[in-house]
Design a protein around this motif. Structure first.
Motif, PDB file in Angstrom:
ATOM      1  N   GLN A   1      62.851  16.796   4.140  1.00  0.00           N
ATOM      2  CA  GLN A   1      62.859  17.122   2.717  1.00  0.00           C
ATOM      3  C   GLN A   1      63.796  18.279   2.401  1.00  0.00           C
ATOM      4  N   GLN A   2      63.978  19.173   3.370  1.00  0.00           N
ATOM      5  CA  GLN A   2      64.859  20.318   3.161  1.00  0.00           C
ATOM      6  C   GLN A   2      66.332  19.966   3.325  1.00  0.00           C
ATOM      7  N   THR A   3      66.609  18.939   4.131  1.00  0.00           N
ATOM      8  CA  THR A   3      68.008  18.605   4.432  1.00  0.00           C
ATOM      9  C   THR A   3      68.478  17.301   3.800  1.00  0.00           C
ATOM     10  N   LEU A   4      67.554  16.322   3.663  1.00  0.00           N
ATOM     11  CA  LEU A   4      67.868  14.986   3.128  1.00  0.00           C
ATOM     12  C   LEU A   4      68.940  14.283   3.950  1.00  0.00           C
ATOM     13  N   ARG A   5      69.025  14.619   5.229  1.00  0.00           N
ATOM     14  CA  ARG A   5      70.019  13.988   6.097  1.00  0.00           C
ATOM     15  C   ARG A   5      69.443  12.742   6.768  1.00  0.00           C
ATOM     16  N   PRO A   6      70.294  11.789   7.179  1.00  0.00           N
ATOM     17  CA  PRO A   6      69.807  10.624   7.918  1.00  0.00           C
ATOM     18  C   PRO A   6      69.027  11.091   9.144  1.00  0.00           C
ATOM     19  N   ALA A   7      67.972  10.364   9.497  1.00  0.00           N
ATOM     20  CA  ALA A   7      67.105  10.837  10.578  1.00  0.00           C
ATOM     21  C   ALA A   7      66.652   9.702  11.479  1.00  0.00           C
ATOM     22  N   LEU A   8      66.533  10.047  12.772  1.00  0.00           N
ATOM     23  CA  LEU A   8      65.991   9.143  13.787  1.00  0.00           C
ATOM     24  C   LEU A   8      64.884   9.885  14.519  1.00  0.00           C
ATOM     25  N   TYR A   9      63.714   9.256  14.590  1.00  0.00           N
ATOM     26  CA  TYR A   9      62.567   9.849  15.271  1.00  0.00           C
ATOM     27  C   TYR A   9      62.271   8.974  16.486  1.00  0.00           C
ATOM     28  N   LEU A  10      62.383   9.568  17.692  1.00  0.00           N
ATOM     29  CA  LEU A  10      62.199   8.822  18.932  1.00  0.00           C
ATOM     30  C   LEU A  10      60.806   9.028  19.507  1.00  0.00           C
ATOM     31  N   THR A  11      60.183   7.923  19.931  1.00  0.00           N
ATOM     32  CA  THR A  11      58.880   7.967  20.589  1.00  0.00           C
ATOM     33  C   THR A  11      58.995   7.252  21.933  1.00  0.00           C
ATOM     34  N   ASP A  12      57.889   7.240  22.694  1.00  0.00           N
ATOM     35  CA  ASP A  12      57.970   6.619  24.014  1.00  0.00           C
ATOM     36  C   ASP A  12      57.578   5.143  24.019  1.00  0.00           C
TER      37      ASP A  12
END
Length: 300
Positions: free
Chosen positions: A6-17
């Motif tokens: 919310q602070q950056t509004l940049r594209p994001a990838l969240y990695l899990t196992d």
């Protein structure tokens, strides 16, 4: 993660196992980011060297994510680490393969139908499932994989007169829509020319591999290679998606993975980094052992 985004509004990838954790994280993020599309990018259901008939739902979900990324939509992608091993066409190739369609644009009917075939859609009498299209006079029905409903394009001469969603069961039209993106029906994005290039590279690589096996006196393994390549070529000729996905490394000078589709500058969040690193090492070791075993047996 939600607060940082919310602070950056940049594209994001969240990695899990693993996939189940990715789905849980996606649900949590969606609750904190109601105005943003949070999507799970699922991995293949089997290891890369195994044959499979993957569900169209998983392929549709991956295409939905890739489409959102190349089109610059506000999307947070959640994916298990194994999803990063999946080879993809370069993002620019994937983006160019799609077709923007909007009311009022000039669009030749026959060129559209030929383009849909090239994108991997199957022509049918009545569109009822994803990756199908049908043409009746000036009406063309298309069901892109990522779409919730199929689209009905009505042409007036060579102009798109209207675009409406329709119910695949009742075939009744629904709401009108504006611009739509008709993306590829498979991740491979192989045009006829690219497919021939990939097949030529595959045959050459298989011939070198067979010759190596023959030089080592492993004629039985060399014969296995020949049979597997022939089976792959036959399935490719049938238009099946699975063999075409296997041609990706032979079709492009440089392939891509999911992280390459993220526009820069992107954010990457890692769930439990120490555990994820260990999972990555285990997965890499499993792949290496499987590759060595298949190479020795002539089954790769």
């Amino acid at each position: 993660a939600a607060q940082v985004w919310q602070q950056t509004l940049r594209p994001a990838l969240y990695l899990t196992d693993h996939l189940q954790q990715a789905e849980t994280v996606a649900e949590d993020l969606a609750a904190f980011l109601p105005s943003v599309s949070v999507e799970v990018y699922p991995p293949a259901e089997v290891l890369p060297y195994e044959y499979y008939a993957e569900s169209p739902e998983l392929t549709a979900q991956r295409l939905k994510v890739l489409t959102a990324l190349v089109r610059g939509e506000r999307t947070v992608v959640v994916a298990p680490l194994a999803a990063l091993t999946r080879r993809l066409p370069p993002p620019a190739v994937f983006s160019r393969s799609g077709l923007e369609v909007a009311p009022g644009m000039i669009l030749d009917r026959e060129e559209l139908l030929a383009r849909l075939v090239e994108l991997g859609y199957r022509r049918v009498e009545r569109v009822e499932a994803r990756a199908e299209f049908a043409a009746r006079g000036d009406i063309v029905d298309i069901f892109p994989l990522p779409a919730a409903y199929p689209y009905r394009l009505e042409l007036f001469d060579n102009e798109v007169d209207s675009i409406r969603e329709f119910d695949p069961e009742s075939q009744r039209s629904r709401a009108s829509v504006g611009e739509v993106w008709l993306g590829p029906a498979a991740e491979a994005c192989l045009s006829p020319a690219l497919r021939e290039r990939a097949l030529a590279h595959l045959r050459a690589a298989a011939d070198r591999y067979r010759q190596t096996l023959m030089d080592r006196g492993l004629s039985a393994q060399a014969e296995k290679v020949r049979l597997r390549v022939e089976a792959l070529l036959e399935r490719t000729a049938q238009g099946l998606a699975e063999p075409q996905e296997r041609l990706i490394p032979f079709a492009y000078d440089k392939t891509a993975v999911l992280s390459d589709y993220l526009p820069a500058p992107a954010l990457v969040f890692i769930d439990e980094p120490v555990h994820l690193i260990e999972e990555g090492r285990n997965f890499s070791r499993e792949l290496a052992e499987m590759q060595s075993r298949l190479l020795a047996d002539g089954s790769l």
